[in-house]
Structures are given as C-alpha cells and as structure tokens.
Write a protein that holds these residues in place. Structure first.
Motif, mmCIF file in Angstrom:
data_model
loop_
_atom_site.group_PDB
_atom_site.id
_atom_site.type_symbol
_atom_site.label_atom_id
_atom_site.label_comp_id
_atom_site.label_asym_id
_atom_site.label_seq_id
_atom_site.Cartn_x
_atom_site.Cartn_y
_atom_site.Cartn_z
ATOM 1 N N ALA A 34 0.830 -1.210 0.000
ATOM 2 C CA ALA A 34 0.000 0.000 0.000
ATOM 3 C C ALA A 34 0.864 1.258 0.000
ATOM 4 O O ALA A 34 0.563 2.233 -0.700
ATOM 5 N N ILE A 35 1.951 1.237 0.751
ATOM 6 C CA ILE A 35 2.847 2.401 0.777
ATOM 7 C C ILE A 35 3.544 2.555 -0.570
ATOM 8 O O ILE A 35 3.671 3.672 -1.093
ATOM 9 N N ALA A 36 4.001 1.451 -1.153
ATOM 10 C CA ALA A 36 4.715 1.515 -2.429
ATOM 11 C C ALA A 36 3.828 2.061 -3.541
ATOM 12 O O ALA A 36 4.268 2.871 -4.357
ATOM 13 N N VAL A 37 2.583 1.643 -3.592
ATOM 14 C CA VAL A 37 1.704 2.076 -4.672
ATOM 15 C C VAL A 37 1.209 3.505 -4.451
ATOM 16 O O VAL A 37 0.784 4.165 -5.390
ATOM 17 N N SER A 38 1.291 3.989 -3.223
ATOM 18 C CA SER A 38 0.813 5.349 -2.968
ATOM 19 C C SER A 38 1.722 6.412 -3.585
ATOM 20 O O SER A 38 1.293 7.532 -3.817
ATOM 21 N N GLY A 41 1.725 5.203 -9.557
ATOM 22 C CA GLY A 41 0.721 4.319 -10.126
ATOM 23 C C GLY A 41 -0.577 5.050 -10.395
ATOM 24 O O GLY A 41 -0.875 6.064 -9.764
ATOM 25 N N PRO A 42 -1.335 4.534 -11.333
ATOM 26 C CA PRO A 42 -2.619 5.152 -11.634
ATOM 27 C C PRO A 42 -3.609 4.946 -10.479
ATOM 28 O O PRO A 42 -3.444 4.065 -9.636
ATOM 29 N N VAL A 43 -4.640 5.753 -10.474
ATOM 30 C CA VAL A 43 -5.609 5.729 -9.388
ATOM 31 C C VAL A 43 -6.305 4.375 -9.305
ATOM 32 O O VAL A 43 -6.520 3.860 -8.204
ATOM 33 N N TRP A 44 -6.638 3.779 -10.434
ATOM 34 C CA TRP A 44 -7.333 2.489 -10.393
ATOM 35 C C TRP A 44 -6.470 1.417 -9.749
ATOM 36 O O TRP A 44 -6.973 0.567 -9.030
ATOM 37 N N LEU A 45 -5.154 1.465 -9.990
ATOM 38 C CA LEU A 45 -4.252 0.492 -9.375
ATOM 39 C C LEU A 45 -4.156 0.720 -7.873
ATOM 40 O O LEU A 45 -4.126 -0.228 -7.089
ATOM 41 N N ARG A 46 -4.114 1.971 -7.468
ATOM 42 C CA ARG A 46 -4.070 2.288 -6.043
ATOM 43 C C ARG A 46 -5.300 1.751 -5.334
ATOM 44 O O ARG A 46 -5.204 1.169 -4.252
ATOM 45 N N ILE A 47 -6.467 1.938 -5.948
ATOM 46 C CA ILE A 47 -7.711 1.468 -5.334
ATOM 47 C C ILE A 47 -7.700 -0.046 -5.197
ATOM 48 O O ILE A 47 -8.058 -0.592 -4.147
ATOM 49 N N ALA A 53 -5.128 -4.881 0.158
ATOM 50 C CA ALA A 53 -4.369 -4.737 1.403
ATOM 51 C C ALA A 53 -5.280 -4.834 2.618
ATOM 52 O O ALA A 53 -4.910 -5.450 3.626
ATOM 53 N N VAL A 54 -6.464 -4.264 2.537
ATOM 54 C CA VAL A 54 -7.409 -4.356 3.654
ATOM 55 C C VAL A 54 -7.794 -5.812 3.899
ATOM 56 O O VAL A 54 -7.845 -6.270 5.049
ATOM 57 N N ALA A 55 -8.046 -6.550 2.828
ATOM 58 C CA ALA A 55 -8.407 -7.955 2.973
ATOM 59 C C ALA A 55 -7.250 -8.770 3.554
ATOM 60 O O ALA A 55 -7.450 -9.605 4.447
ATOM 61 N N VAL A 56 -6.046 -8.533 3.077
ATOM 62 C CA VAL A 56 -4.884 -9.281 3.556
ATOM 63 C C VAL A 56 -4.583 -8.929 5.015
ATOM 64 O O VAL A 56 -4.245 -9.810 5.816
ATOM 65 N N VAL A 57 -4.716 -7.670 5.382
ATOM 66 C CA VAL A 57 -4.494 -7.277 6.776
ATOM 67 C C VAL A 57 -5.523 -7.939 7.685
ATOM 68 O O VAL A 57 -5.204 -8.390 8.783
ATOM 69 N N ALA A 58 -6.770 -8.021 7.239
ATOM 70 C CA ALA A 58 -7.805 -8.670 8.049
ATOM 71 C C ALA A 58 -7.485 -10.151 8.279
ATOM 72 O O ALA A 58 -7.580 -10.651 9.398
ATOM 73 N N VAL A 59 -7.076 -10.845 7.223
ATOM 74 C CA VAL A 59 -6.719 -12.259 7.363
ATOM 75 C C VAL A 59 -5.463 -12.402 8.219
ATOM 76 O O VAL A 59 -5.380 -13.283 9.085
#
Length: 70
Positions: A34-38, A41-47, A53-59
């Motif tokens: 998430a930090i690297a893409v911020s 990268g284009p906005v769609w890739l960031r989203i 990242a939210v899903a992976v952090v939750a798991v």
C-alpha cells in the motif's frame, strides 16, 4: 492400522507457532504494498491495491491472534 495423522506426525505447515508469524508477515507485506503504490501508479491500481491490502491485513490479523481465542 492408524493413519499417519493419528500417530502424532505433523504435516508441513501444522506448527502452531508459525501461524502468528505468517499473520505478521501478511500484515507487513500488505502495508508495504500500500505504501509503495501510494507513491506511483494510476488511481485504479491504487484502489485495487488498497482493497486487497485491507483484505490481507484482516486475514493476517486473524492469523496473528488465532491462538489467543478461547
């Protein structure tokens, strides 16, 4: 004869000490992505990366605290 799993043999990945480690590594990798893409990268890739990242952090959070549940 008993199956091998019933004789006390461990299979690869059955070590309960590794599960919290995997969870922490998942959280670190998701935050790093998430930090690297911020920065680039284009906005769609960031989203897409932020949602993944939210899903992976939750798991990873569940894996990390799995052994502490009752």
């Amino acid at each position: 004869m008993l199956p091998m799993a019933d004789k006390g043999h461990k299979h690869r990945g059955d070590d309960p000490q590794r599960t919290p480690l995997y969870g922490v590594l998942m959280i670190i990798a998701a935050l790093a992505a998430a930090i690297a893409v911020s920065f680039y990268g284009p906005v769609w890739l960031r989203i897409v990366v932020y949602i993944a990242a939210v899903a992976v952090v939750a798991v990873g959070f569940v894996f990390t605290l799995r052994d502490y549940s009752g």
